[in-house]
Design a protein around this motif. Structure first.
Motif, short mmCIF file in Angstrom:
data_model
loop_
_atom_site.label_atom_id
_atom_site.label_comp_id
_atom_site.label_asym_id
_atom_site.label_seq_id
_atom_site.Cartn_x
_atom_site.Cartn_y
_atom_site.Cartn_z
N GLU A 13 0.84 -1.20 0.00
CA GLU A 13 0.00 0.00 0.00
C GLU A 13 0.88 1.26 0.00
O GLU A 13 0.58 2.24 -0.69
CB GLU A 13 -0.94 0.00 1.20
CG GLU A 13 -2.10 -0.98 1.10
CD GLU A 13 -1.70 -2.41 1.41
OE1 GLU A 13 -0.52 -2.63 1.76
OE2 GLU A 13 -2.56 -3.31 1.32
N ALA A 14 1.95 1.23 0.79
CA ALA A 14 2.86 2.38 0.82
C ALA A 14 3.52 2.57 -0.54
O ALA A 14 3.72 3.70 -1.00
CB ALA A 14 3.92 2.17 1.90
N GLY A 15 3.84 1.46 -1.22
CA GLY A 15 4.42 1.55 -2.55
C GLY A 15 3.46 2.17 -3.55
O GLY A 15 3.84 3.00 -4.39
N GLU A 16 2.19 1.78 -3.46
CA GLU A 16 1.19 2.35 -4.36
C GLU A 16 1.02 3.85 -4.12
O GLU A 16 0.93 4.64 -5.07
CB GLU A 16 -0.15 1.63 -4.17
CG GLU A 16 -0.14 0.20 -4.68
CD GLU A 16 -1.44 -0.54 -4.42
OE1 GLU A 16 -1.70 -1.52 -5.12
OE2 GLU A 16 -2.19 -0.12 -3.50
N MET A 17 0.98 4.25 -2.86
CA MET A 17 0.85 5.67 -2.55
C MET A 17 2.06 6.46 -3.04
O MET A 17 1.93 7.60 -3.51
CB MET A 17 0.66 5.87 -1.05
CG MET A 17 -0.63 5.29 -0.49
SD MET A 17 -2.11 5.93 -1.30
CE MET A 17 -2.04 7.66 -0.80
N ALA A 18 3.25 5.85 -2.96
CA ALA A 18 4.45 6.52 -3.44
C ALA A 18 4.39 6.74 -4.95
O ALA A 18 4.74 7.82 -5.45
CB ALA A 18 5.70 5.70 -3.08
N LEU A 19 3.91 5.73 -5.69
CA LEU A 19 3.79 5.89 -7.14
C LEU A 19 2.72 6.91 -7.50
O LEU A 19 2.90 7.70 -8.44
CB LEU A 19 3.47 4.54 -7.78
CG LEU A 19 4.54 3.45 -7.68
CD1 LEU A 19 4.16 2.25 -8.53
CD2 LEU A 19 5.91 3.98 -8.09
N LEU A 20 1.63 6.92 -6.77
CA LEU A 20 0.59 7.92 -7.03
C LEU A 20 1.11 9.34 -6.79
O LEU A 20 0.75 10.28 -7.50
CB LEU A 20 -0.64 7.65 -6.16
CG LEU A 20 -1.49 6.43 -6.54
CD1 LEU A 20 -2.58 6.20 -5.52
CD2 LEU A 20 -2.09 6.61 -7.93
#
Length: 541
Positions: free
Chosen positions: A370-377
């Motif tokens: 989830e943290a990775g997805e937020m970083a990409l967003l």
């Protein structure tokens, strides 16, 4: 009844036990020591000239060959040659009794000690007492103390005197991965060698050689992946190669890049490039789907972020015109060169900072994916925001705020429309003046004669001297201020008056008009010697 039991035939020892590659291919001479040419040359000169230090400190990251180098130095100092008449040499023969016994770890005059498990002062006193005794059969008694930084303060203090003035038959070889923890008093008594990280290309070549000797087929890309994962350590790389060969044996094939990626949990480099392209295109759904695909394959999200950081770094080096990484494929180099042409340095720096922050957050997060997805967003949405410096210039100029360039560096489709550009040449110069101007502004005021002004195109006359690089400077400045690419050309034509000439003509016309007003004419009739200064047309009306 017998109390004995028939346990059958006892197990028969195997002829040879398997030795891991990191031990099997440990350097046996200085020629086999990878990536430490400067140190080898210094040692060779010292041995050749008889200028041998009494204590050496070997420092470097794990696996670069500190302990192996210490053993090679021990062999070099104690070698007696095949005929038993040789002296210290940088090329130990490897066949005399000292060379063989040191290589096998059974020479009683070469004492290896792990400081991590012998940290106390009593351990060091035992070394000091034994050092007074002459060597049993070798030329020198050599103490190899590994991870010397682990010694206690009292142990270091006990060692200092002997380390400074050891008996002539004693040499100390100290090895450490954390040289900053070694007291300065110890450092000053040693000849220091900093062993370098082994370059990835040299590691890959070494692994190819080892694979050939082991009869294992390995793809160059797979060996390059192992070399990068080794991070400059030959031992770590050989351990990974050992595992990869075993894995390939189970699969019934050679060592392949996909197998190594799976084994190490690395993301596919092509997948990373695809993800990077999606980020540059601001494709949020596509980027999240690509990350989830890697996650489902067992790839750590932090590894994906690391791969993206490596990509940004590679593109930046390509933009600087640096040498390409030999481990990169032709496809990678072509992709990096393409991005380097379209990405600006500010965009690359911003991408680096955003991805670096995301990498750190994923490493600490309770929910890594989830943290990775937020970083990409965050990367995707930040690419649609104006650059802070550009935004400040647009606000200061009063021009409509344009959307930021896409992450790829190309102007966004929402850049300022043509009808929002400065309407006249004077307006264009005023825009530059409100945002600094400098020497460019003085040339535009004093010497620039516009022949045609049709934004974003401008043609200037060459009948007044202009700097040769002024068109290029002006085009770049206007593109920064308006977000639109300008075309600035020159032509041998008369052109309009310069802005300075226009202002002077306007002032003269205004002065003449004021002089014709009744009140001013009456004043000059009454005071013939009067002078008109600091006139104001509105005040005189």
């Amino acid at each position: 009844m017998s109390d004995s039991f028939d346990l059958g035939e006892p197990p028969q020892p195997k002829d040879t036990a398997y030795r891991v590659l990191a031990r099997k291919y440990r350097p046996q001479n200085f020629d086999q020591l990878i990536g430490q040419d400067a140190m080898v040359q210094t040692l060779a000169n010292a041995i050749r000239r008889g200028r041998l230090a009494h204590a050496f400190l070997l420092t470097g990251v794990r696996g670069v060959g500190k302990t192996s180098t210490a053993r090679l130095v021990a062999k070099a100092l104690n070698c007696i040659g095949p005929d038993g008449q040789g002296g210290p040499t940088i090329d130990p023969c490897g066949v005399c009794d000292p060379c063989v016994s040191i290589a096998e770890g059974r020479n009683i005059d070469v004492i290896e000690m792990d400081a991590a498990s012998h940290t106390g002062v009593d351990d060091m006193r035992a070394v000091i007492d034994a050092a007074r005794l002459a060597a049993f059969g070798a030329r020198f008694k050599i103490y190899i103390i590994d991870e010397v930084h682990m010694l206690s303060k009292n142990a270091f203090n006990a060692l200092l005197k002997t380390l400074e003035e050891p008996p002539e038959h004693v040499k100390f070889l100290l090895a450490t991965t954390e040289v900053q923890k070694v007291p300065v008093t110890v450092l000053s008594r040693c000849q220091r060698f900093d062993l370098r990280r082994i370059p990835a290309d040299k590691l890959a070549a070494h692994f190819a050689y080892v694979s050939e000797l082991e009869g294992a087929e390995a793809e160059p890309e797979a060996l390059a992946l192992i070399a990068r994962a080794a991070d400059g350590s030959a031992r770590d790389g050989l351990s990974i190669l050992d595992q990869a060969i075993a894995h390939a044996g189970m699969e019934g094939g050679g060592v392949t890049a996909p197998a190594v990626r799976t084994m190490l949990g690395l993301s596919d480099r092509a997948a990373i490039r695809d993800l990077f392209g999606l980020l540059l295109d601001s494709d949020a759904p596509g980027a999240l789907a690509a990350l989830r695909t890697q996650y489902d394959l067992g790839v750590d999200p932090q590894s994906v972020l690391r791969g993206l950081l490596e990509t940004v770094h590679a593109v930046t080096l390509a933009k600087l015109g640096g040498d390409a990484d030999p481990a990169q494929s032709a496809e990678e180099r072509e992709a990096y060169q393409g991005w380097a042409r379209s990405l600006s340095f500010p965009a690359l720096h911003r991408l680096w900072q955003l991805l670096l922050k995301g990498h750190d957050e994923v490493g600490r997060a309770a929910l890594p994916i989830e943290a990775g997805e937020m970083a990409l967003l965050r990367v995707v949405h930040a690419s649609s925001l104006p650059d802070p410096g550009e935004l400040a210039r647009q606000i200061a100029s009063g021009a409509p705020i344009a959307a930021a360039p896409a992450a790829g560096g190309a102007p966004a489709s929402a850049a300022a429309p043509v009808d929002a550009l400065p309407a006249t040449f004077e307006d264009m110069v005023g825009l530059i003046q409100r945002n600094g101007g400098g020497s460019l502004l003085s040339h535009l005021n004093a010497n620039a004669r516009p022949v045609r002004y049709a934004p974003p195109e401008l043609t200037l006359s060459t009948q007044r001297p202009l700097p040769a690089d002024l068109p290029a400077q002006l085009a770049a400045r206007l593109q920064d201020l308006t977000g639109v690419k300008w075309k600035i050309t020159t032509e041998d034509a008369a052109g309009e008056a310069t802005l300075s000439e226009r202002r002077k003509a306007a002032e003269e016309a205004e002065r003449a008009e004021i002089l014709e007003t009744p009140i001013v004419k009456a004043a000059f009739e009454a005071f013939p010697d009067a002078v008109l200064e600091n006139w104001n047309k509105e005040a005189s009306a």
